[in-house]
Design an enzyme around this catalytic site. Sequence first.
Site, PDB file in Angstrom:
ATOM      1  N   LYS A  11      -0.255  -4.106   2.608  1.00 19.51           N
ATOM      2  CA  LYS A  11       0.600  -5.189   2.086  1.00 19.51           C
ATOM      3  C   LYS A  11       1.648  -5.603   3.120  1.00 19.51           C
ATOM      4  O   LYS A  11       2.164  -6.718   3.091  1.00 19.51           O
ATOM      5  CB  LYS A  11       1.270  -4.748   0.787  1.00 19.51           C
ATOM      6  CG  LYS A  11       0.295  -4.730  -0.387  1.00 19.51           C
ATOM      7  CD  LYS A  11       0.940  -4.190  -1.644  1.00 19.51           C
ATOM      8  CE  LYS A  11      -0.095  -4.060  -2.762  1.00 19.51           C
ATOM      9  NZ  LYS A  11       0.368  -3.118  -3.802  1.00 19.51           N
ATOM     10  N   GLY A  61      -5.266   0.634   1.747  1.00 18.14           N
ATOM     11  CA  GLY A  61      -4.585   0.474   0.466  1.00 18.14           C
ATOM     12  C   GLY A  61      -3.311  -0.337   0.610  1.00 18.14           C
ATOM     13  O   GLY A  61      -3.235  -1.264   1.423  1.00 18.14           O
ATOM     14  N   SER A  62      -2.286   0.043  -0.157  1.00 15.81           N
ATOM     15  CA  SER A  62      -1.084  -0.794  -0.233  1.00 15.81           C
ATOM     16  C   SER A  62      -0.303  -0.844   1.070  1.00 15.81           C
ATOM     17  O   SER A  62       0.555  -1.714   1.221  1.00 15.81           O
ATOM     18  CB  SER A  62      -0.163  -0.273  -1.346  1.00 15.81           C
ATOM     19  OG  SER A  62      -0.846  -0.376  -2.576  1.00 15.81           O
ATOM     20  N   THR A  63      -0.540   0.088   2.007  1.00 20.83           N
ATOM     21  CA  THR A  63       0.173  -0.046   3.282  1.00 20.83           C
ATOM     22  C   THR A  63      -0.223  -1.344   3.963  1.00 20.83           C
ATOM     23  O   THR A  63       0.522  -1.866   4.781  1.00 20.83           O
ATOM     24  CB  THR A  63      -0.123   1.129   4.233  1.00 20.83           C
ATOM     25  OG1 THR A  63      -1.531   1.255   4.390  1.00 20.83           O
ATOM     26  CG2 THR A  63       0.442   2.436   3.689  1.00 20.83           C
TER      27      THR A  63
END
Lengths: 517, 491
Positions: B227, B223-225
């Site tokens: 990014k 997920g956003s980790t």
Amino acid sequence: MSAPAPAAVHYGAPRRVRYRLLELLLILLAVLASVVAYALVGLGAQNEIPANVYQYGGWLLALGLAAHAVVQWRARYADQTLLPIVTLLNGLGLAMIYRIDIAKGRLEDGGGAAGSQLIWMTLGVALAIGVLIALRDHRVLRRYTYTAGLAAFLLLLLPLLPGLGVTINGARIWIRLFGMSFQPAEIAKILLAIFFAGYFVAYRDSIVLAGPKFLGIQWPRLRDLGPIVIAWIASVGILVFQRDLGTSLLIFGLFVAVLYVATAKRTWILLGAVFFTGGALLAAQAFSHVQQRIDGWLHALDPEMYNREIGGSYQLVQGLFGMANGGLIGTGLGRGRPDIVPYSESDFIIASLGEELGLIGLFAILMLYVLLMARGLKTAMLVRDGFGKLFAAGISFTIALQCFIVVGGVTRLIPLTGLTTPFLAAGGSSLVANWIIIGLLLRISDNARRPQEEFHTGVLGTVRQETEEEPSPRRRRREEQAGHTGTGQTPAGEDATVIVQEVPGPEGSDPRERGQA
Amino acid sequence: MNKPLRHLALVALVMFALLFGSTSYVQYFSAQSLRDNPLNSRTLQQELGRERGPILLADGRVVASSMPSESSTYDYQRVYGGDGVDPAMYSAVTGFFSVVYGPSGLEQAENSMLAGTDDAMFYRNLTHYLTGQEPPGAAVQTTINPAVQEAAWNGMGGQRGAAVALDPRTGEVLAMVSTPGFDPNSLASHSHDTATQAYQELLGAESRPLYNRAIGGNLYPPGSTFKLITAAAALESGQYTPETELDAPTTLELPLTTATIRNAGGAVCGSGGRATLQHSLMVSCNTSFAAMGMELGDQALREQAEAFGFDEGFTMPLRVTASSFPDELNAPQLAQSSIGQYEVRATPMQMAMVAAGIANDGVVMQPNLVSSVVDSTSLDVISDPSPREMSRAVSPETAQQLTEMMTTVVESGTGTAAQIPGVDVAGKTGSAQHAQGAAPHAWFTAFAPADDPQIAVAVVVESGGDAGSEASGGRVAGPIAKAMIEAMVNS
């Protein structure tokens, strides 16, 4: 047919003496090795030499010497290596069984498997001696061809009788009598060898020549085919009703071997193999235990198969682990853990020996079997009469095949089946039957290597008269029906001596060779 | 009949030749692999005749040891926990030692040392044998900090997931938790039935307690980790700075498909459809990162991910499953991958390595669970692994920029739940969608203190844990990460 003509060679007394002297020396060596193995087991497992090592050694020595003495008395020309080989095999087996007894703590409870194995060995040696004394000429057995066949058939049926037969590990091949269990198939295999040899020696010509030709193969006539079909049904029947793949394979192998030696027809061997494979495959489809055996063989190392309660590969895999633990030189007698493997003293004694004696030890043991098989087949080649040839070939090949089935099964070469390793494994019926086989082989080899002139002076002469030189009118008729155009003076086919066979003319005694000419 | 007899002899000889072959194969050629087979209890039996070495925590407390056994089958019984140590808390580290199923976890990875059969101990063993003693196995000292481990375990509570803490400077594993855990004692039973039953129960449980979720199992979409990696790739490309303004629409139309990418809760990031890279990371803007990912291309992303350790398994000495960045991406798949979705999969260990790499000026240290192996009798150190660089993931400048950006996440972004008074925490949240209709996995990865990092953590709570669909990475996983950091920094 380029067999040596023993009769043409003059065997003097020195050779006869040499045979027996060598046999004595080899027996002493075999006993010594067995006793050393026994002592090493005690040293390895309990740090002390077994207290009864002298009695034990003395007993083995007495058995070996007794057998030797009877051979000296009754079968002076017999093969000198047979007794030493089986004495050593039996002795090594005893040492390993004793070793498993120690590991399982059976000695404290009195007896143990080694004790009873020694008793069975004694009985076996006594029976082998009995064969040598009672049976002066193996050709007598030919008279009992059909009796033997019938007896074998009944023996094979025995375990199926309710109340008498016992099912052990899913196979119904045992009978229990007076508190002792016995595997009738072990005796039956000897009787079957007599039956097959006697039958094929009488009918091989008609089987080979009388049938119609079809697809380039000379097919046998339907009535000649009868017994062949019966043999096939018997072996598949054992597979199906007694759930014993090993015995089934052994009997069929014996049958095919004798058939081939009698007829030299390779196409039939192929047919036989196809038939048996077909039967086995059908059985595998229809019966879960056969399928399980095959699964357990193919996927032995799958944890799921290994942990399966019934029909799993635990035993096989534990055997492999044991052998791997032994490696090249083994852990040393008494120093491994062969007792982890179920039935480590009987069906899996090869794995036990492999663990403690190493690959080197197993090679030595296998070489003993190779020698035994080779000496047996050599005897078959030397012996003059067809029945003797087929019979000696049959029982020798049986030993080799049994080895192959057992050791191949234990080492995962072929699916595992429950057969005993001849002479090594704990088990009375097998040991006794194999000692009888040795008695018979000694008898045949004595006959084979005896100089021609001694036949006329010995007791054998009368036997020879009856069975060979006066074929019954009935049999002669049969021979003629089968297309045998011989003069009638020729002894029936296979009974011709080697000397006669060596001069095959247009009127020669061997119809097959004439056919090829 | 002698010719067929010779053929028969030949057949018999061939059969014996096959037997010579098969016995040689079993006892010589495949002997080693049979001895190493996990089902082979002979090896185990020999090992259980010796005292197996203990497994120790960083503070010297014992988490696994061998006690003389009363049962007659084997001489020693493996015991886990005791002395205030909860065996289940450490099950992801120790694994188990079963007489039925063999060893797992560290018990397996360090088996030869614990059993005392390693080649490194050959001469020592020789002297033992000469004096007639059974040599005991060596003690394995782990890097696990019990305080951090406990914080992680308690933080996870009854929720499923995993938490990992690394020392970014050395790669030492400070904590490794996978929940639910299990009690290895039940599996170590010498009773075949007890051990089998315990194992089958664990194996059959829907919560899969035997998976070590921290380094293996089914892996998670990060997920956003993820990014962090997209941002690192952008900064490393030289075309972006934290101040670069990115397109940040409310809804990003994707090429080739009718699918779109939206921000969490349909939120707007930045103003007028534009946001800086730094702001995008702070508020975890999906649209700007997806658009930037498509600009950078899959090659740049993959190279950056691999620089942090993706696509390659390793041992520490436990085997860590390779995290993966998918191959052959089209534009919408690339957009999804840029925000850690589509087929991107990562272990919590991998995401902790990303944080640790950024914390350590861009250098990822090889994770390591064993600080030393010590002879139990002589106390001689048998092996003493020193810290090893695994890769340089980003330049020190990029690492510095990322650190500053991550600090704002905790200061005023999505990760405020991890704020610690007096300590600058750099972090990144994530909410990873993994199944239609299921609550997203809550992620948090962080390191602290930001100016002098001592600990890097990654936490994942499956399906939002107790918070369920209300979950966000910051709210659910953040406090766990915070507790772990506090346990380290305040000790």
